[in-house]
Design a protein around this motif. Structure first.
Motif, PDB file in Angstrom:
ATOM      1  N   PRO A 116       9.252   7.331   4.169  1.00 30.74           N
ATOM      2  CA  PRO A 116       9.986   7.449   3.111  1.00 30.74           C
ATOM      3  C   PRO A 116       9.213   8.036   1.780  1.00 30.74           C
ATOM      4  CG  PRO A 116      10.654   5.413   3.985  1.00 30.74           C
ATOM      5  CD  PRO A 116       9.410   5.769   4.404  1.00 30.74           C
ATOM      6  N   THR A 117       9.757   8.779   0.819  1.00 29.90           N
ATOM      7  CA  THR A 117       8.951   9.132  -0.428  1.00 29.90           C
ATOM      8  C   THR A 117      10.062   9.137  -1.435  1.00 29.90           C
ATOM      9  OG1 THR A 117       7.511  10.917  -1.416  1.00 29.90           O
ATOM     10  CG2 THR A 117       9.360  11.533   0.363  1.00 29.90           C
ATOM     11  N   VAL A 118       9.323   8.717  -2.825  1.00 28.17           N
ATOM     12  CA  VAL A 118       9.858   9.235  -4.193  1.00 28.17           C
ATOM     13  C   VAL A 118       8.819  10.088  -4.882  1.00 28.17           C
ATOM     14  CG1 VAL A 118      10.707   8.058  -6.299  1.00 28.17           C
ATOM     15  CG2 VAL A 118      10.733   6.755  -4.166  1.00 28.17           C
ATOM     16  N   ALA A 119       9.041  11.364  -4.697  1.00 34.78           N
ATOM     17  CA  ALA A 119       8.136  12.257  -4.831  1.00 34.78           C
ATOM     18  C   ALA A 119       7.952  12.568  -6.477  1.00 34.78           C
ATOM     19  CB  ALA A 119       8.277  13.523  -3.939  1.00 34.78           C
ATOM     20  N   GLY A 120       7.072  12.974  -6.833  1.00 36.42           N
ATOM     21  CA  GLY A 120       6.690  13.610  -8.174  1.00 36.42           C
ATOM     22  C   GLY A 120       7.443  14.897  -8.206  1.00 36.42           C
ATOM     23  N   PHE A 121       7.318  15.790  -7.218  1.00 29.97           N
ATOM     24  CA  PHE A 121       8.023  17.027  -7.216  1.00 29.97           C
ATOM     25  C   PHE A 121       7.862  17.244  -5.896  1.00 29.97           C
ATOM     26  CE2 PHE A 121       3.754  19.357  -8.258  1.00 29.97           C
ATOM     27  CZ  PHE A 121       3.679  20.147  -7.077  1.00 29.97           C
ATOM     28  N   VAL A 122       8.988  18.258  -5.315  1.00 25.72           N
ATOM     29  CA  VAL A 122       9.185  18.583  -3.849  1.00 25.72           C
ATOM     30  C   VAL A 122       9.276  20.294  -3.994  1.00 25.72           C
ATOM     31  CG1 VAL A 122      10.258  18.736  -1.742  1.00 25.72           C
ATOM     32  CG2 VAL A 122       9.861  16.517  -3.036  1.00 25.72           C
ATOM     33  N   ILE A 123       8.483  21.041  -3.110  1.00 26.21           N
ATOM     34  CA  ILE A 123       8.793  22.379  -3.242  1.00 26.21           C
ATOM     35  C   ILE A 123       9.446  23.156  -2.056  1.00 26.21           C
ATOM     36  CG2 ILE A 123       7.306  24.461  -3.469  1.00 26.21           C
ATOM     37  CD1 ILE A 123       5.246  23.326  -5.055  1.00 26.21           C
ATOM     38  N   GLY A 124       8.866  22.818  -0.901  1.00 27.60           N
ATOM     39  CA  GLY A 124       9.475  23.336   0.226  1.00 27.60           C
ATOM     40  C   GLY A 124      10.875  23.158   0.278  1.00 27.60           C
ATOM     41  N   PRO A 125      11.730  24.162   0.884  1.00 30.61           N
ATOM     42  CA  PRO A 125      13.156  24.124   0.811  1.00 30.61           C
ATOM     43  C   PRO A 125      13.696  23.107   1.890  1.00 30.61           C
ATOM     44  CG  PRO A 125      12.302  26.075   2.149  1.00 30.61           C
ATOM     45  CD  PRO A 125      11.056  25.436   1.153  1.00 30.61           C
ATOM     46  N   ASN A 126      12.937  22.872   3.078  1.00 29.77           N
ATOM     47  CA  ASN A 126      13.458  21.812   3.741  1.00 29.77           C
ATOM     48  C   ASN A 126      12.945  20.482   3.322  1.00 29.77           C
ATOM     49  OD1 ASN A 126      14.819  22.982   6.318  1.00 29.77           O
ATOM     50  ND2 ASN A 126      12.866  24.150   6.353  1.00 29.77           N
ATOM     51  N   SER A 127      11.856  20.303   2.619  1.00 28.78           N
ATOM     52  CA  SER A 127      11.469  19.051   2.089  1.00 28.78           C
ATOM     53  C   SER A 127      12.307  18.499   0.918  1.00 28.78           C
ATOM     54  CB  SER A 127       9.916  19.213   1.470  1.00 28.78           C
ATOM     55  OG  SER A 127       8.902  19.885   2.531  1.00 28.78           O
ATOM     56  N   THR A 171       0.784  -1.153  -0.066  1.00 31.20           N
ATOM     57  CA  THR A 171       0.122  -0.004  -0.034  1.00 31.20           C
ATOM     58  C   THR A 171       1.022   1.269  -0.020  1.00 31.20           C
ATOM     59  OG1 THR A 171      -1.657  -1.108   1.173  1.00 31.20           O
ATOM     60  CG2 THR A 171      -1.749   1.412   0.991  1.00 31.20           C
ATOM     61  N   ILE A 172       0.575   2.149  -1.012  1.00 31.90           N
ATOM     62  CA  ILE A 172       1.437   3.279  -1.165  1.00 31.90           C
ATOM     63  C   ILE A 172       0.453   4.406  -1.332  1.00 31.90           C
ATOM     64  CG2 ILE A 172       3.208   2.334  -2.379  1.00 31.90           C
ATOM     65  CD1 ILE A 172       1.999   3.475  -5.039  1.00 31.90           C
ATOM     66  N   ASP A 176       0.429   3.883   4.998  1.00 34.10           N
ATOM     67  CA  ASP A 176       0.988   3.613   3.670  1.00 34.10           C
ATOM     68  C   ASP A 176       2.555   3.160   4.142  1.00 34.10           C
ATOM     69  OD1 ASP A 176      -1.124   4.730   2.452  1.00 34.10           O
ATOM     70  OD2 ASP A 176      -0.343   6.784   2.512  1.00 34.10           O
ATOM     71  N   PHE A 177       3.017   2.366   3.234  1.00 35.90           N
ATOM     72  CA  PHE A 177       4.301   1.988   2.978  1.00 35.90           C
ATOM     73  C   PHE A 177       5.485   3.070   2.635  1.00 35.90           C
ATOM     74  CE2 PHE A 177       7.672  -0.143   0.441  1.00 35.90           C
ATOM     75  CZ  PHE A 177       8.550  -0.687   1.651  1.00 35.90           C
ATOM     76  N   MET A 178       4.887   3.749   1.647  1.00 36.19           N
ATOM     77  CA  MET A 178       5.813   4.888   1.244  1.00 36.19           C
ATOM     78  C   MET A 178       4.807   5.888   0.640  1.00 36.19           C
ATOM     79  SD  MET A 178       9.313   3.415  -0.382  1.00 36.19           S
ATOM     80  CE  MET A 178       9.754   4.833  -0.678  1.00 36.19           C
ATOM     81  N   LEU A 179       5.131   6.958   0.026  1.00 38.61           N
ATOM     82  CA  LEU A 179       4.527   7.994  -0.428  1.00 38.61           C
ATOM     83  C   LEU A 179       5.167   7.889  -2.025  1.00 38.61           C
ATOM     84  CD1 LEU A 179       3.754  11.321   1.385  1.00 38.61           C
ATOM     85  CD2 LEU A 179       2.060   9.930   0.318  1.00 38.61           C
ATOM     86  N   VAL A 180       4.499   7.782  -3.263  1.00 39.78           N
ATOM     87  CA  VAL A 180       5.180   7.779  -4.321  1.00 39.78           C
ATOM     88  C   VAL A 180       4.487   8.577  -5.231  1.00 39.78           C
ATOM     89  CG1 VAL A 180       5.530   6.097  -6.205  1.00 39.78           C
ATOM     90  CG2 VAL A 180       5.556   5.302  -3.676  1.00 39.78           C
ATOM     91  N   GLY A 181       5.292   9.457  -5.980  1.00 38.97           N
ATOM     92  CA  GLY A 181       4.748  10.424  -7.384  1.00 38.97           C
ATOM     93  C   GLY A 181       3.876  11.330  -6.906  1.00 38.97           C
ATOM     94  N   ALA A 213       3.860  19.906   5.868  1.00 36.09           N
ATOM     95  CA  ALA A 213       3.734  18.349   5.929  1.00 36.09           C
ATOM     96  C   ALA A 213       5.125  17.877   6.542  1.00 36.09           C
ATOM     97  CB  ALA A 213       3.243  17.800   5.046  1.00 36.09           C
ATOM     98  N   GLU A 214       6.272  18.413   6.383  1.00 38.10           N
ATOM     99  CA  GLU A 214       7.419  17.890   6.187  1.00 38.10           C
ATOM    100  C   GLU A 214       7.825  17.217   7.602  1.00 38.10           C
ATOM    101  OE1 GLU A 214      11.381  16.390   4.881  1.00 38.10           O
ATOM    102  OE2 GLU A 214       9.260  16.440   3.918  1.00 38.10           O
ATOM    103  N   GLN A 215       7.513  18.070   8.590  1.00 33.98           N
ATOM    104  CA  GLN A 215       7.925  17.680   9.996  1.00 33.98           C
ATOM    105  C   GLN A 215       7.208  16.260  10.368  1.00 33.98           C
ATOM    106  OE1 GLN A 215       6.141  20.268  13.167  1.00 33.98           O
ATOM    107  NE2 GLN A 215       4.843  21.129  11.754  1.00 33.98           N
ATOM    108  N   PHE A 216       5.903  16.204   9.934  1.00 30.21           N
ATOM    109  CA  PHE A 216       5.195  14.776  10.307  1.00 30.21           C
ATOM    110  C   PHE A 216       5.753  13.739   9.126  1.00 30.21           C
ATOM    111  CE2 PHE A 216       2.009  18.403  10.636  1.00 30.21           C
ATOM    112  CZ  PHE A 216       1.795  18.285  11.878  1.00 30.21           C
ATOM    113  N   ARG A 217       6.122  13.892   8.077  1.00 28.06           N
ATOM    114  CA  ARG A 217       6.927  12.965   7.351  1.00 28.06           C
ATOM    115  C   ARG A 217       8.021  12.415   8.156  1.00 28.06           C
ATOM    116  NH1 ARG A 217      10.475  11.482   3.898  1.00 28.06           N
ATOM    117  NH2 ARG A 217      11.770  13.471   4.000  1.00 28.06           N
ATOM    118  N   VAL A 218       8.845  13.238   8.341  1.00 26.91           N
ATOM    119  CA  VAL A 218      10.215  13.155   9.144  1.00 26.91           C
ATOM    120  C   VAL A 218       9.902  12.460  10.533  1.00 26.91           C
ATOM    121  CG1 VAL A 218      12.141  14.003  10.055  1.00 26.91           C
ATOM    122  CG2 VAL A 218      11.491  14.887   8.056  1.00 26.91           C
ATOM    123  N   GLY A 219       8.747  12.511  11.106  1.00 23.69           N
ATOM    124  CA  GLY A 219       8.691  12.293  12.518  1.00 23.69           C
ATOM    125  C   GLY A 219       7.931  11.124  12.542  1.00 23.69           C
ATOM    126  N   CYS A 220       7.491  10.432  11.454  1.00 22.10           N
ATOM    127  CA  CYS A 220       6.737   9.079  11.462  1.00 22.10           C
ATOM    128  C   CYS A 220       7.575   8.155  10.484  1.00 22.10           C
ATOM    129  CB  CYS A 220       5.518   9.085  10.907  1.00 22.10           C
ATOM    130  SG  CYS A 220       5.366   9.390   9.052  1.00 22.10           S
TER     131      CYS A 220
END
Length: 466
Positions: free
Chosen positions: A168-179, A80-81, A144-149, A158-165
């Motif tokens: 991992p992600t293979v993103a379609g695009f990332v915008i935020g500087p820390n993200s 599940t992604i 989810d196992f991972m976030l994809v695309g 949302a980055e603090q929550f992603r890092v906190g839990c």
């Protein structure tokens, strides 16, 4: 590598956000799925689903005997992604929806071949609606196992929550500087804060040498876009171009009359105009005014201008005829010589999804994720995925785009140039269709401090590290 004397701008709004906004304009009007809706079967993707390759990439999907509940979201039978976009944003309905549609199509394509080593891929589709990215991330963290695309314009929230839990992600695009510099974050075509691919600008200068004589960049009252303009001016300077300060700035709310701005650009002595803004009524108004005052300027714009909105508008006005744009993705017009583009178009057509540059990014991200997941076999864990993704140092999505280095979070060092005439784009550089112009010197070093980001020795943002 050459080093920029000044800093790189924040990416919010200036590059990826405007890309998202522009691409949404030529998306479909189909109703979206509810946020978090599982989509494991999806629409048929036609005969392309039975293919054993995607471009020059061997398909990572197929039957197998993988087993074991090895991590969150992984069972004997399913993986599940999470994926999604901002389609529910009230101010721009359908925002980025081509990304979610593309991942859904790829899930169906993969499952029709047998899934990943026999495990069916199940997708939880999310709608961050621009401002709900944090809530979406918290939901994804739980299932989810991972976030994809995915592509969420406010991913920084949302980055603090992603890092906190530890998601991992293979993103379609990332915008935020820390993200963009976050831990366990991978992209098929990285856009890190500390390096910039200047190949699009350098390749444009190959097509139009007069750019070097004097290029000016259109200013904006948007702080984010203004920062992006400053970045481009610095890069042009590093490439040896004479940057003219024409002092023309447009309001992001639009102008009542664009002729005075056009006259100023005409008279300032520049031979070429760079626009960071996405194609919009504001930019179109300026270009039509430049046409009326008979300004003799070479236009070199962001790849965001490669879309149906631009085609349709220019077919009527012709105001952007001759405009060139550097791209790291292959244009659709190259499908006859680039098998990956044809495979991509066939899969999306079979699923009833619309093509677009953001969609290509999502497809390449899914393929990257699936390729590493296949290698993990029964031992499909987040630890295995992060280790495997970190070892991928050359990736082109089967030929969809110029080679990049996802494992090291480094951008491509290549570009090709398309030119617009009427409603048609055509590759004009390099001369051989489907080829890229590449040079490691195109990748220039930048300073992430301008975006308020502190990196550790591994080039990872320290903002949310435990």
């Amino acid at each position: 590598m050459r080093t920029l004397r000044s800093v790189r701008s924040a990416r919010v709004g200036a590059v990826a956000l405007t890309l998202a906004l522009a691409a949404s304009a030529c998306g479909s009007d189909r109703d979206s799925d509810d946020a978090g809706q599982a989509s494991g079967d999806g629409a048929s993707t036609s005969a392309a689903a039975s293919a054993t390759t995607f471009g020059d990439l061997e398909s990572p999907c197929g039957d197998g005997d993988a087993s074991g509940a090895t991590d969150q979201g992984v069972t004997d039978e399913t993986i599940t992604i999470g994926y999604g976009d901002d389609r529910g944003f009230a101010s721009a309905p359908g925002l980025n929806e081509e990304m979610g549609d593309a991942v859904k199509a790829m899930i169906a394509w993969c499952n029709e071949q047998g899934g990943i080593n026999g495990r069916e891929v199940v997708g939880n589709q999310y709608d961050a609606a621009m401002t709900n990215a944090a809530a979406v991330m918290q939901k994804s963290c739980k299932q989810d196992f991972m976030l994809v695309g995915q592509g969420f314009a406010y991913d920084e929230a949302a980055e603090q929550f992603r890092v906190g839990c530890d998601l991992p992600t293979v993103a379609g695009f990332v915008i935020g500087p820390n993200s963009s510099m976050g831990p366990d974050k991978f992209e098929s075509v990285p856009l890190p804060l500390d390096y910039y691919n200047a190949a699009n600008l350098a390749s444009g200068m190959e097509v139009h040498p007069e750019i070097e004589e004097g290029v000016t960049a259109l200013g904006s009252t948007s702080p984010a876009i203004a920062q992006g303009v400053e970045k481009v001016k610095e890069v042009y300077g590093e490439l040896g171009a004479n940057v003219e300060e024409c002092g023309v700035t447009l309001s992001q709310e639009g102008e009542a009359n664009y002729v005075p701005f056009a006259e100023k650009l005409k008279d300032c002595g520049a031979s070429a105009l760079w626009i960071t803004n996405s194609p919009s009524p504001i930019a179109f108004g300026l270009l039509e005014a430049l046409q009326r005052v008979d300004a003799d300027l070479t236009y070199v714009f962001e790849s965001t201008w490669y879309n149906d909105v631009t085609r349709d508008w220019n077919a009527q006005s012709g105001a952007a005829d001759g405009m060139v744009s550097g791209m790291v993705f292959q244009p659709f017009e190259n499908a006859d010589v680039v098998p990956a583009v044809q495979d991509y178009l066939d899969i999306l057509e079979g699923a009833g999804a619309d093509p677009g540059l953001l969609s290509m990014q999502a497809v390449s991200a899914f393929l990257l994720w699936a390729d590493v997941a296949q290698d993990c076999g029964s031992d499909l864990t987040r630890e295995c995925m992060v280790a495997g993704l970190s070892d991928v140092h050359e990736w082109s999505g089967g030929g969809l785009h110029a080679p990049s280095d996802p494992g090291a979070n480094m951008p491509p060092e290549c570009a090709l140039v398309v030119e617009l005439q009427g409603d048609a784009f055509e590759q004009v550089f390099p001369a051989e269709k489907g080829e890229f112009s590449c040079d490691e010197a195109y990748v220039v070093e930048t300073d992430p401090a301008a975006s308020g980001v502190t990196l550790n020795e591994d080039r990872i943002s320290t903002a949310f590290l435990k």
